[in-house]
Motif scaffolding. Structure first.
Motif, PDB file in Angstrom:
ATOM      1  N   LYS A 116       0.849  -1.196   0.000  1.00 34.48           N
ATOM      2  CA  LYS A 116       0.000   0.000   0.000  1.00 34.48           C
ATOM      3  C   LYS A 116       0.882   1.242   0.000  1.00 34.48           C
ATOM      4  O   LYS A 116       1.046   1.904  -1.008  1.00 34.48           O
ATOM      5  CB  LYS A 116      -0.936  -0.013   1.212  1.00 34.48           C
ATOM      6  CG  LYS A 116      -1.889  -1.207   1.220  1.00 34.48           C
ATOM      7  CD  LYS A 116      -2.599  -1.326   2.544  1.00 34.48           C
ATOM      8  CE  LYS A 116      -3.367  -2.645   2.628  1.00 34.48           C
ATOM      9  NZ  LYS A 116      -3.791  -2.949   3.996  1.00 34.48           N
ATOM     10  N   GLU A 117       1.459   1.540   1.169  1.00 33.58           N
ATOM     11  CA  GLU A 117       2.351   2.699   1.260  1.00 33.58           C
ATOM     12  C   GLU A 117       3.690   2.421   0.563  1.00 33.58           C
ATOM     13  O   GLU A 117       4.298   3.321  -0.007  1.00 33.58           O
ATOM     14  CB  GLU A 117       2.589   3.054   2.735  1.00 33.58           C
ATOM     15  CG  GLU A 117       1.319   3.344   3.523  1.00 33.58           C
ATOM     16  CD  GLU A 117       0.613   4.590   3.049  1.00 33.58           C
ATOM     17  OE1 GLU A 117       1.307   5.536   2.621  1.00 33.58           O
ATOM     18  OE2 GLU A 117      -0.641   4.607   3.081  1.00 33.58           O
ATOM     19  N   TYR A 118       4.149   1.160   0.681  1.00 28.45           N
ATOM     20  CA  TYR A 118       5.434   0.776   0.090  1.00 28.45           C
ATOM     21  C   TYR A 118       5.268  -0.567  -0.614  1.00 28.45           C
ATOM     22  O   TYR A 118       4.457  -1.400  -0.212  1.00 28.45           O
ATOM     23  CB  TYR A 118       6.525   0.647   1.169  1.00 28.45           C
ATOM     24  CG  TYR A 118       6.715   1.885   2.010  1.00 28.45           C
ATOM     25  CD1 TYR A 118       7.485   2.951   1.557  1.00 28.45           C
ATOM     26  CD2 TYR A 118       6.121   1.987   3.264  1.00 28.45           C
ATOM     27  CE1 TYR A 118       7.663   4.090   2.337  1.00 28.45           C
ATOM     28  CE2 TYR A 118       6.277   3.122   4.048  1.00 28.45           C
ATOM     29  CZ  TYR A 118       7.048   4.168   3.580  1.00 28.45           C
ATOM     30  OH  TYR A 118       7.222   5.294   4.342  1.00 28.45           O
ATOM     31  N   ALA A 119       6.074  -0.786  -1.661  1.00 25.06           N
ATOM     32  CA  ALA A 119       6.060  -2.074  -2.362  1.00 25.06           C
ATOM     33  C   ALA A 119       6.587  -3.167  -1.438  1.00 25.06           C
ATOM     34  O   ALA A 119       7.409  -2.907  -0.547  1.00 25.06           O
ATOM     35  CB  ALA A 119       6.924  -1.989  -3.619  1.00 25.06           C
ATOM     36  N   TRP A 120       6.121  -4.407  -1.661  1.00 29.95           N
ATOM     37  CA  TRP A 120       6.555  -5.515  -0.803  1.00 29.95           C
ATOM     38  C   TRP A 120       8.077  -5.700  -0.854  1.00 29.95           C
ATOM     39  O   TRP A 120       8.681  -6.100   0.139  1.00 29.95           O
ATOM     40  CB  TRP A 120       5.853  -6.805  -1.221  1.00 29.95           C
ATOM     41  CG  TRP A 120       4.417  -6.859  -0.806  1.00 29.95           C
ATOM     42  CD1 TRP A 120       3.321  -6.777  -1.614  1.00 29.95           C
ATOM     43  CD2 TRP A 120       3.910  -7.002   0.521  1.00 29.95           C
ATOM     44  NE1 TRP A 120       2.174  -6.852  -0.872  1.00 29.95           N
ATOM     45  CE2 TRP A 120       2.496  -7.009   0.443  1.00 29.95           C
ATOM     46  CE3 TRP A 120       4.509  -7.135   1.776  1.00 29.95           C
ATOM     47  CZ2 TRP A 120       1.674  -7.123   1.563  1.00 29.95           C
ATOM     48  CZ3 TRP A 120       3.695  -7.250   2.903  1.00 29.95           C
ATOM     49  CH2 TRP A 120       2.298  -7.242   2.789  1.00 29.95           C
ATOM     50  N   GLY A 121       8.679  -5.410  -1.999  1.00 31.13           N
ATOM     51  CA  GLY A 121      10.125  -5.591  -2.118  1.00 31.13           C
ATOM     52  C   GLY A 121      10.941  -4.380  -1.732  1.00 31.13           C
ATOM     53  O   GLY A 121      12.174  -4.399  -1.854  1.00 31.13           O
ATOM     54  N   SER A 122      10.295  -3.317  -1.249  1.00 29.96           N
ATOM     55  CA  SER A 122      11.018  -2.101  -0.865  1.00 29.96           C
ATOM     56  C   SER A 122      11.873  -2.358   0.370  1.00 29.96           C
ATOM     57  O   SER A 122      11.583  -3.255   1.174  1.00 29.96           O
ATOM     58  CB  SER A 122      10.037  -0.962  -0.604  1.00 29.96           C
ATOM     59  OG  SER A 122       9.247  -1.246   0.544  1.00 29.96           O
ATOM     60  N   TRP A 123      12.907  -1.513   0.534  1.00 30.93           N
ATOM     61  CA  TRP A 123      13.796  -1.713   1.692  1.00 30.93           C
ATOM     62  C   TRP A 123      13.070  -1.477   3.012  1.00 30.93           C
ATOM     63  O   TRP A 123      13.412  -2.097   4.035  1.00 30.93           O
ATOM     64  CB  TRP A 123      15.017  -0.790   1.579  1.00 30.93           C
ATOM     65  CG  TRP A 123      14.721   0.692   1.729  1.00 30.93           C
ATOM     66  CD1 TRP A 123      14.483   1.583   0.743  1.00 30.93           C
ATOM     67  CD2 TRP A 123      14.650   1.423   2.960  1.00 30.93           C
ATOM     68  NE1 TRP A 123      14.247   2.839   1.255  1.00 30.93           N
ATOM     69  CE2 TRP A 123      14.358   2.773   2.620  1.00 30.93           C
ATOM     70  CE3 TRP A 123      14.803   1.074   4.291  1.00 30.93           C
ATOM     71  CZ2 TRP A 123      14.206   3.767   3.580  1.00 30.93           C
ATOM     72  CZ3 TRP A 123      14.651   2.070   5.261  1.00 30.93           C
ATOM     73  CH2 TRP A 123      14.370   3.399   4.899  1.00 30.93           C
ATOM     74  N   GLN A 124      12.035  -0.617   2.984  1.00 24.10           N
ATOM     75  CA  GLN A 124      11.298  -0.365   4.224  1.00 24.10           C
ATOM     76  C   GLN A 124      10.579  -1.624   4.716  1.00 24.10           C
ATOM     77  O   GLN A 124      10.668  -1.987   5.899  1.00 24.10           O
ATOM     78  CB  GLN A 124      10.275   0.766   4.018  1.00 24.10           C
ATOM     79  CG  GLN A 124      10.887   2.131   3.778  1.00 24.10           C
ATOM     80  CD  GLN A 124      11.054   2.459   2.306  1.00 24.10           C
ATOM     81  OE1 GLN A 124      11.121   1.558   1.467  1.00 24.10           O
ATOM     82  NE2 GLN A 124      11.103   3.742   1.983  1.00 24.10           N
TER      83      GLN A 124
END
Length: 514
Positions: free
Chosen positions: A202-210
C-alpha cells in the motif's frame, strides 16, 4: 470492555470531522494503526502481569491509562498529538480487553464460565453494530472531541468499583521477576511485523527496503524472544505451552478463523456497494445483520456447549462459517441485498458458536496460576490473525483485480481519443496500484458524474465483472483458512467443563481431556 472495543469503531465515524479540524489527511490511517499496534503488543504482557502482580492492580492501571489517553485525545490540537495519544489509549485498551475474560475465569466454574464468556464475547459484536451510530450522533450533536471524552465518566465509575470490589485475584506469592528482555523483544518484533503487514503493498512495495527491513527486524526480534522465553524464569509466553495440544490447536483455530472473519468484514461492504447498489452512506451498516446473528449465537453457544460438548460445537461452528464463505463466493451480478444478508447471517452464526469457546477451552485446560497468560494469548493470536487476513486477502484482491482489469478495461481505455489521455493514464495507474480505490471511485455517484455517460456505459459493466471475480477469489481463499480451522477442530479431544472452581495449581499445564 464495551467502551474499549467501541473505541475501534466509534472513531471511524468521526475521522472526516477530525481531519477537517486538525488537517493531516495523509496521516489519517495512523489513528487506527497506532491504536492497533499498541493494543496488540501489550495484550500478552498484560496477561502475564495479571498472573504476577494480581488482576486488580493490572486492571485498574489499564483503566487509568485508557482514560488518560482518552482525555489527551480529546484535547489534541494537532494530528501528530492525536496519533501519539491514540497509541497511549491503545495500551490501556490492550490491558483492559483480556482482563475481563481472565476475571471470568477466576470467578466462575467451567459450566458457569461458558455462559458468561458467550455474553462477554457478544460485546465485541455489539460494539461494531452501535459504534458507527454512536459516533455519528456524538459528532453531529456535540463535536468529535466527545468521541473520546465519553469514555471518562464510565471509566471513572468502573475504576472505583473494580478497585473496591475486585478482591485478590491471582497475585503470585513471594518475590516477582519481570521478563524485561522478553517484553522488549516481543514489542519490537510484533510492532515491526504489524507495520510490515499494514503498509506492505500500500504505502510501500513488498520488495522495498522499508518493508523488507521491517520483516528482518521482526524475524530477528521474535527469534530472540523465543530464545529468551525458553530460558527466563517468568516468561511472558512460555515456549513449553506450544507442546500442549490444546494451547496450540485452539490458538491455531482462533488465528485461522480471524483471517477469514476479517476478510469478510473488509470486503462484503465493497460488494454490497459496488454490485448490489447500496449507497456509500449505508454501506457502513451492511454488516449489522451478521453481527446481530453473531451476538445471538455467542450467547446461545455459551449455553449449548453443555449439551453439545466443546469439540462438537467448535467443529459445527467452523463448518457453518465455512458454509457462509462458500455462499459468499457464489454471489454474482444479480444477487439481491436480502440474499447477501442471509449469507452473512450464516457466517455470523458460525462465528458466534466458535468465539466464546476459544477462551473457554484454554481456561479449562490450564491451572489458575497461568490463567492470565493463556487467556490473553487467545486474543493476541486472533488480533495477529486479523491483521494477517486483511493483508493476505487484500493482496489477493489487488492481484486478481490487476489481471482482470488489465485484460478487459485497459484495452477499452486505449480506444479512447487522444484528448482523454490524462484520464486514461490516471485510471490505468489505479488498475496497477490501487484497484480497490478504482472500484470505490467509479462506483460512487459523485465520482461517476465526472465521466462522459457513453464511457461509463462501457466501463461500469467491465469494472463490476472484475469486482465480482476478484471478490470470488477473496472469499474462496478465506474459505480455505476456515476449512483448515475446521480440519483442526476434531483433534482437540474432549475438553470437559469443570463443576468446581479451578484450584491454584502449579507446574506444567495438563489439558483437561479424556
Amino acid at each position: 470492555m464495551l467502551f474499549a472495543s467501541l473505541d475501534n469503531t466509534i472513531v471511524g465515524t468521526a475521522m472526516p470531522r477530525i481531519v477537517g479540524d486538525l488537517g493531516g489527511l495523509s496521516l489519517m490511517t495512523w489513528l487506527t494503526t497506532a491504536y492497533m499496534l499498541s493494543s496488540t503488543s501489550v495484550v500478552p504482557i498484560a496477561g502475564k502481569l495479571a498472573d504476577l502482580i494480581g488482576r486488580r492492580t493490572v486492571y485498574v492501571a489499564g483503566l487509568v491509562i485508557f482514560m488518560a489517553g482518552s482525555a489527551l485525545c480529546g484535547m489534541s490540537q494537532t494530528m501528530g498529538q492525536l496519533i501519539w495519544f491514540r497509541a497511549l489509549q491503545g495500551i490501556g485498551g490492550g490491558v483492559m480487553m483480556p482482563m475481563a475474560m481472565i476475571i471470568i475465569g477466576d470467578m466462575f466454574t467451567g459450566k458457569e464460565r461458558a455462559k458468561w464468556q458467550g455474553v462477554f464475547g457478544a460485546v465485541f459484536g455489539l460494539s461494531s453494530v452501535i459504534g458507527p451510530q454512536v459516533g455519528g450522533w456524538i459528532v453531529d450533536s456535540v463535536n468529535w472531541h466527545w468521541v473520546f471524552y465519553i469514555n471518562l465518566p464510565v471509566g471513572i465509575v468502573a475504576t472505583i468499583l473494580i478497585a473496591i470490589g475486585l478482591k485478590g485475584g491471582g497475585r503470585r506469592e513471594g518475590p516477582v521477576q519481570f521478563d524485561t528482555s522478553g517484553m522488549v523483544t516481543m514489542i519490537v518484533g510484533v510492532v515491526s511485523l504489524l507495520l510490515a503487514l499494514t503498509f506492505g503493498g500500500k504505502e510501500y512495495a513488498w520488495g522495498s527496503w522499508q518493508i523488507v527491513g521491517l520483516f528482518v527486524i521482526a524475524a530477528v526480534s521474535l527469534t530472540a524472544f523465543v530464545l529468551i522465553e525458553s530460558r527466563t524464569a517468568e516468561p511472558i509466553l512460555p515456549v513449553r505451552y506450544f507442546r500442549n495440544k490444546t494451547f496450540t490447536l485452539i490458538n491455531g483455530i482462533g488465528f485461522l478463523m480471524s483471517v477469514g472473519m476479517f476478510g469478510a468484514i473488509m470486503f462484503v461492504p465493497l460488494f454490497m456497494q459496488g454490485i448490489v447498489g447500496i449507497s456509500a452512506s449505508a454501506s457502513g451498516t451492511v454488516m449489522t445483520p451478521m453481527m446481530i446473528t453473531m451476538i445471538i449465537a455467542s450467547v446461545l453457544g455459551g449455553r449449548l456447549v453443555y449439551r453439545m460438548g466443546m469439540r462438537n460445537q467448535m467443529l459445527i461452528g467452523m463448518i457453518v462459517m465455512a458454509a457462509g464463505f462458500l455462499l459468499l463466493a457464489t454471489m454474482g451480478m444479480n444477487t439481491s441485498r436480502w440474499l447477501a444478508t442471509g449469507y452473512m447471517m450464516v457466517m455470523g452464526l458460525g462465528m458466534g458458536l466458535v468465539m466464546p469457546l476459544l477462551t473457554l477451552a484454554l481456561q479449562e485446560s490450564f491451572p489458575k496460576s497461568e490463567l492470565g497468560v493463556v487467556t490473553s494469548s487467545s486474543q493476541f493470536f486472533r488480533q495477529i490473525g486479523g491483521t494477517f487476513g486483511m493483508t493476505i486477502l487484500g493482496a489477493i484482491m489487488n492481484h486478481k483485480s490487476d489481471r482482470r482489469l488489465t485484460d478487459t478495461l485497459v484495452p477499452l481505455l486505449k480506444q479512447l481519443p487522444a484528448q482523454a489521455g490524462d484520464m486514461v493514464n490516471q485510471i490505468t495507474s489505479m488498475v496497477h496500484t490501487n484497484p480497490q480505490g478504482l472500484y470505490s471511485m467509479l462506483l460512487n455517484p459523485e465520482a461517476m458524474a465526472k465521466f462522459p455517460k457513453a464511457l461509463l456505459d462501457q466501463m461500469i459493466p467491465v469494472i463490476k465483472s472484475a469486482l465480482v471475480d476478484s471478490l470470488h477469489s477473496v472469499f474462496l481463499f478465506g474459505l480455505l483458512f476456515v476449512v483448515l480451522g475446521a480440519l483442526i477442530a476434531p483433534f482437540l479431544g474432549n475438553i470437559k467443563l469443570s463443576d468446581s472452581r479451578k484450584k491454584e495449581t502449579e507446574g506444567d499445564p495438563a489439558p483437561a481431556q479424556s
